[in-house]
Motif scaffolding. Structure first.
Motif, PDB file in Angstrom:
ATOM      1  N   GLU A 207       0.922  -1.061   0.048  1.00 53.20           N
ATOM      2  CA  GLU A 207      -0.067  -0.060   0.131  1.00 53.20           C
ATOM      3  C   GLU A 207       0.745   1.159  -0.133  1.00 53.20           C
ATOM      4  N   GLY A 233      -4.451   2.050  -1.928  1.00 58.73           N
ATOM      5  CA  GLY A 233      -4.227   0.696  -1.475  1.00 58.73           C
ATOM      6  C   GLY A 233      -3.354  -0.193  -2.408  1.00 58.73           C
ATOM      7  N   PRO A 234      -3.112  -1.571  -1.839  1.00 55.00           N
ATOM      8  CA  PRO A 234      -2.218  -2.278  -2.695  1.00 55.00           C
ATOM      9  C   PRO A 234      -3.056  -2.792  -3.996  1.00 55.00           C
TER      10      PRO A 234
END
Length: 320
Positions: A207, A233-234
């Motif tokens: 992230e 976010g990832p």
């Protein structure tokens, strides 16, 4: 900035919202400095193991004391200090005395306990501006010995549209010499006002967060100015960046850190009892040593809260 093998094909669907804009808030630090605190927040406590993000300045300190933070303790974390302008003198209980100047990096590993002070020297430059960051240490490393490292030469990557100095971890094939204990990245990114959209490669499992230190930029389609942090976010292979003016950004990222933490004052631990013990040791002059070269009085710890401290995860969730 994006190798062909990473740029081809659609990005995976992120496991979290594509981006969340988090507004910082001003916090006094010592007698003369105010910082913009961007982490932790109620909505987002961490980015990877980055658990504390302060942006200070640019402040006019001509004829003023500048930063004056007296000796104080830390446990269970690493401090990462990066200067854009000015000079700060670091002194610690291991006997280290190190001036940090623009383009240099200080990394202090608290481990089981260290004390340090951070002060603008008497003949300091007229402006101070930089970042003070904390990295939470994983359980396997957090009770180890304290250490300090200064890095005056860091790798730089880039092209006409983007220049990045790699502070921590690896970015675009360049690796920082700084030692950390979880997979992380930290970089200063500079964008020209007349540049195109630069594509910065990202580790898919990380992230990330981006903040603007000066100027303004468009990041993943969101306009950023100083005072906010954009959480990504990832699941991203890359992020698009464009300078709206000449801009200086910080990129922070890492694998999601899933160990619940108790953060209170200058301590990072795992339980209420650990924090109570650390505070007691500091007030009694145990464990942390003395910053013998600094004549300033030690910073006393505030009283413990009347309620029990609870461990929280990176989202702010905890038991109960």
């Amino acid at each position: 900035m994006v190798p062909p093998d990473r740029a081809d094909g659609p990005d995976p669907t992120p496991a979290e919202p594509t981006s969340v804009l988090l507004a910082g808030h001003d916090v006094p630090l010592g007698r003369y400095t105010t910082v913009r605190r961007l982490l932790p927040q109620r909505r987002r406590r961490m980015i990877g193991a980055w658990c504390f993000v302060d942006h200070f300045g640019p402040d006019d300190v001509a004829g003023r004391p500048g930063m004056q933070i007296p000796p104080h303790p830390h446990t269970g974390l690493q401090t990462v200090t990066w200067l854009v302008e000015g000079e700060i003198l670091h002194r610690d209980s291991l006997g280290n005395r190190q001036s940090i100047r623009p383009g240099q990096l200080n990394v202090m590993t608290a481990g089981r306990g260290i004390a340090h002070s951070e002060q603008s020297p008497p003949d300091h430059p007229p402006v101070v501006h930089g970042l003070q960051l904390w990295v939470a240490m994983p359980d396997a490393a957090r009770l180890g010995p304290p250490r300090f490292a200064h890095h005056a030469d860091l790798p730089v990557v880039g092209d006409a549209d983007l220049t990045a100095t790699v502070l921590v971890g690896e970015l675009a094939g360049a690796s920082s010499p700084a030692v950390v204990h979880t997979p992380l990245v930290g970089a200063e990114v500079r964008l020209p006002a007349d540049g195109g959209v630069a594509r910065l490669p990202l580790a898919v499992g990380f992230e990330h967060g981006v903040l603007v230190m000066s100027g303004s930029a468009e990041v993943a389609g969101v306009r950023l100015t100083p005072g906010s942090l954009l959480h990504l976010g990832p699941g991203r292979r890359e992020v698009g960046l464009r300078g709206l003016t000449d801009a200086r950004l910080a990129l922070l990222g890492g694998e999601p850190f899933d160990e619940p933490l108790v953060m209170w004052w200058n301590f990072v631990g795992r339980s209420h009892e650990e924090i109570v013990e650390a505070r007691s040791d500091w007030m009694a002059g145990r464990r942390f040593g003395a910053v013998t070269e600094d004549p300033a009085d030690r910073l006393p710890a505030p009283p413990m809260p009347t309620t029990r401290l609870k461990a929280r995860d990176r989202h702010g969730n905890g038991p109960g």
